[in-house]
Design a protein around this motif. Structure first.
Motif, PDB file in Angstrom:
ATOM      1  N   GLN A 107      -8.527   2.426   6.272  1.00 21.64           N
ATOM      2  CA  GLN A 107      -9.141   2.493   5.100  1.00 21.64           C
ATOM      3  C   GLN A 107      -9.106   0.783   4.705  1.00 21.64           C
TER       4      GLN A 107
ATOM      5  N   GLU B 178      -4.246   5.941   9.327  1.00 25.90           N
ATOM      6  CA  GLU B 178      -5.347   6.183   8.364  1.00 25.90           C
ATOM      7  C   GLU B 178      -5.265   4.970   7.249  1.00 25.90           C
ATOM      8  N   MET B 179      -4.240   4.466   6.826  1.00 23.47           N
ATOM      9  CA  MET B 179      -4.142   3.492   5.692  1.00 23.47           C
ATOM     10  C   MET B 179      -4.864   2.349   6.151  1.00 23.47           C
TER      11      MET B 179
ATOM     12  N   ILE C 216      -1.073  -0.567  -4.509  1.00 27.17           N
ATOM     13  CA  ILE C 216      -2.197   0.017  -4.316  1.00 27.17           C
ATOM     14  C   ILE C 216      -1.675   1.569  -3.526  1.00 27.17           C
ATOM     15  N   ASP C 217      -2.485   2.617  -4.162  1.00 30.94           N
ATOM     16  CA  ASP C 217      -2.109   3.772  -3.728  1.00 30.94           C
ATOM     17  C   ASP C 217      -3.489   4.608  -4.102  1.00 30.94           C
ATOM     18  N   ASN C 218      -3.684   5.571  -3.103  1.00 31.06           N
ATOM     19  CA  ASN C 218      -5.027   6.605  -3.179  1.00 31.06           C
ATOM     20  C   ASN C 218      -5.030   7.517  -4.286  1.00 31.06           C
ATOM     21  N   ASN C 219      -3.591   7.881  -4.684  1.00 32.44           N
ATOM     22  CA  ASN C 219      -3.513   8.977  -5.515  1.00 32.44           C
ATOM     23  C   ASN C 219      -3.498   8.465  -6.876  1.00 32.44           C
ATOM     24  N   PRO C 220      -4.439   8.895  -7.861  1.00 32.06           N
ATOM     25  CA  PRO C 220      -4.744   8.397  -9.201  1.00 32.06           C
ATOM     26  C   PRO C 220      -3.567   8.910  -9.893  1.00 32.06           C
TER      27      PRO C 220
ATOM     28  N   PHE D  35       0.923  -1.148   0.139  1.00 33.40           N
ATOM     29  CA  PHE D  35      -0.020  -0.130   0.353  1.00 33.40           C
ATOM     30  C   PHE D  35       1.097   1.242   0.103  1.00 33.40           C
TER      31      PHE D  35
ATOM     32  N   ASN E  11      -6.398   1.530  -7.368  1.00 32.20           N
ATOM     33  CA  ASN E  11      -6.677   2.368  -6.220  1.00 32.20           C
ATOM     34  C   ASN E  11      -7.260   1.359  -5.248  1.00 32.20           C
ATOM     35  N   PRO E  12      -7.216   1.515  -3.807  1.00 30.82           N
ATOM     36  CA  PRO E  12      -7.616   0.441  -3.191  1.00 30.82           C
ATOM     37  C   PRO E  12      -9.125   0.387  -3.028  1.00 30.82           C
ATOM     38  N   ASN E  13      -9.887   1.304  -3.777  1.00 33.24           N
ATOM     39  CA  ASN E  13     -11.637   0.994  -3.602  1.00 33.24           C
ATOM     40  C   ASN E  13     -11.746  -0.010  -4.843  1.00 33.24           C
TER      41      ASN E  13
END
Lengths: 430, 136
Positions: free
Chosen positions: A101, A97-98, A54-58, A30, A74-76
């Motif tokens: 999530q 936070e990670m 995975i990373d939240n940053n597009p 992550f 993306n994690p989602n």
């Protein structure tokens, strides 16, 4: 963010201790950060495969992007299998936070492994003991410089190359004569922790001193506190030692790598033309090419390895480019040494830096990912195709571009995004 | 400015005292500001909100020896210190380790060191403060 040796050791030992944890699981990192590269290397050393990053940053993950050749998401967008059977490695100051999530997405808390290194640790933890030990290091650093001065001469000035990159050493040496002249410094020693850096320094004819990482670290400690020229020590880095400057990052590319050396490292008030290193005219390339059956002027030297950066170009893509080049009538060799392997279908060759220009000019074509070697061969009279990448931990063309930096005008520079474009770019240029 | 261990130790003690006084927690940032670079402080305060979002902080504790500093943002808690306190804190910072939540608001000391020389070389004063110093 700078991953130091201590961080690497922590990552390695944690992966080693928990290696059974990964059996029959999909390993997922992550965070597309510099730590990801060291985690990936540690996993690889333990024969643990990495399935996904995975990373939240597009900008870093998703939409088919690769990170070190590994698919990203993306994690989602994690699927049920990944949520159920994934082992997640987190190495970030945002680990709380990670972790939350992932748990919210349905990941079992026991399948999350947090590695605490450097800046991902608890934020405030200084105490008097640590202060004393930090000061001890400062004093040890000062003593070490005194020892060097006793050994080499009281008037000696020590320039430090803390970062092992050959490009950094090249750029530092390129402008060093102006600094010496400006400050009336005559006797100097270039100090580094890596033999590769010192090989570059020797091209410029300077004396060198190889030291351990610990020795370098304490001298830098001392410099942080006593920073001034009277200390007879100066680090030659293109960023502030304690914290990497965002000023030079991909998001703020108004300035180039060499300008950082000109205006930050050396603080010159005007530009200078850089000095070129010495090259040996041994002609050894003639014998080397003959023994490998490589044609003069019709050979491509492929340089797919770079010390400081991880490239996303897969081995398969490289092989396909080699096939293309061979079909065009070129012989192809790979510049590699040590554990590096030649690209399939190519001859491995290895040459010292002082002969690099001779080899490239004799071959006729150089195709390489952006590395310190590109700086060294930038003045070669040959076709030079330099490959850059965009995105995570990449060699930004804006910052590191040979043409942008003024090292040469004839380099053909390609930004690698995907294979099809890569091949068509090469096709157009060769 | 030269530093010694006693001064750095005093700085750490001062910080511990401030922590207790301000009920310092994980969502706090500490900014240390020594009188003399008001343009830098002013610019950093303009970016404070953005910096806090980036660091997921909720409060900035501003330690300063400058009684002319005027702070009206409610998320900034100004704590007046003596000149000696601030110098001790800087000494502690220079000897110790930098943390993301503690920083010196300056273009002289570590993070922003030498920042002014970039002005006019493709960078504005604003971007030096924002990217070079605050690292936003």
């Amino acid at each position: 963010m700078l991953v130091n040796e201590k961080d690497k050791e922590t990552i390695n030992s944690l992966i080693h201790n928990r290696r059974k944890f990964f059996l029959d699981k999909k390993t997922i990192i992550f965070g597309c950060t510099p730590y990801a590269r060291d985690i990936y290397q540690a996993l690889d050393e333990h024969d643990i495969g990495l399935s996904l990053i995975i990373d939240n940053n597009p900008k870093k993950a998703g939409s088919g992007k690769l990170c070190m050749g590994i698919p990203t998401k993306n994690p989602n967008d994690l699927n049920d299998d990944e949520i159920r059977n994934g082992i997640y490695i987190i190495c970030s100051k945002y680990h709380l936070e990670m972790t939350s999530q992932l748990i919210e997405l349905g990941v079992n808390e026991n399948n999350i492994l947090c590695i605490h290194v450097g800046e991902s640790k608890k934020l405030f933890e200084d105490d008097i003991e640590k202060m004393e030990s930090a000061w001890e290091e400062v004093c040890l650093g000062r003593n070490l410089v005194d020892k060097w001065k006793r050994e080499y001469g009281r008037d000696f000035f020590f320039f430090l190359l803390p970062y092992p990159g050959t490009g950094d050493a090249y750029m530092a040496c390129r402008y060093l004569p102006y600094f010496l002249e400006q400050n009336k410094i005559e006797n100097i020693m270039l100090v580094a922790t890596s033999n590769n850096s010192l090989k570059v320094v020797k091209l410029f004819g300077y004396d060198t001193l190889l030291v351990s990482h610990e020795e370098m670290s304490i001298v830098l400690r001392s410099w942080e506190v006593f920073e001034d020229l009277r200390a007879f020590v100066k680090p030659l880095l293109h960023w502030g030692w304690r914290t990497k400057r965002f000023i030079s990052s991909d998001n703020h590319p108004q300035i180039t790598f060499n300008e950082m050396f000109l205006y930050d490292t050396y603080a010159f008030d005007r530009p200078h033309e850089g000095y070129l290193p010495k090259q040996a005219k041994t002609g050894s390339w003639v014998g080397c090419f003959a023994s490998h059956g490589l044609k003069q002027g019709k050979t491509v030297i492929f340089a797919p390895y770079a010390g400081s950066f991880t490239y996303n170009i897969s081995a398969q893509d490289m092989e396909n480019v080699v096939i293309f080049l061979k079909n065009k009538g070129y012989d192809v060799c790979t510049n590699c040494f040590g554990k590096e392997k030649p690209i399939r279908g190519t001859v491995p060759i290895c040459f010292p830096y002082e002969e690099a220009i001779g080899y490239v000019e004799y071959a006729g074509v150089f195709v390489g990912v952006r590395s310190g070697l590109c700086d060294i061969i930038s003045s070669a009279r040959a076709k030079k195709i330099i490959i850059y990448e965009s995105g995570f931990n990449a060699t930004s063309i804006d910052y590191f571009g040979l043409v942008n930096m003024g090292l040469c005008e004839d380099a053909i520079e390609i930004v690698y995004d995907n294979f099809d474009k890569f091949v068509s770019d090469i096709e157009n240029e060769v | 400015m030269t530093f010694d261990i006693e001064q750095a130790n005093r700085g750490l003690m001062t910080l511990s005292f401030i922590f207790a006084k301000c009920n310092y927690g994980a969502t706090d940032m500490i900014w240390i500001y020594k009188k003399g670079e008001s343009d830098v402080l002013e610019k950093c305060i303009a970016f404070a909100d953005e910096k806090m979002k980036k660091e997921r902080a909720e409060r900035i504790i501003l330690l300063t020896d400058d009684d002319e500093v005027d702070v009206f943002q409610e998320f900034i808690c100004k704590v007046m210190c003596s000149e000696q306190d601030i110098e001790d804190l800087i000494a502690w910072y220079m000897v110790g380790h930098p943390y993301n939540n503690i920083m010196i608001i300056s273009l002289i000391y570590p993070e922003g060191r030498n920042g002014r020389k970039w002005i006019g070389k493709g960078y504005s004063f604003e971007s030096i403060c924002k990217h070079g110093l605050l690292r936003i």
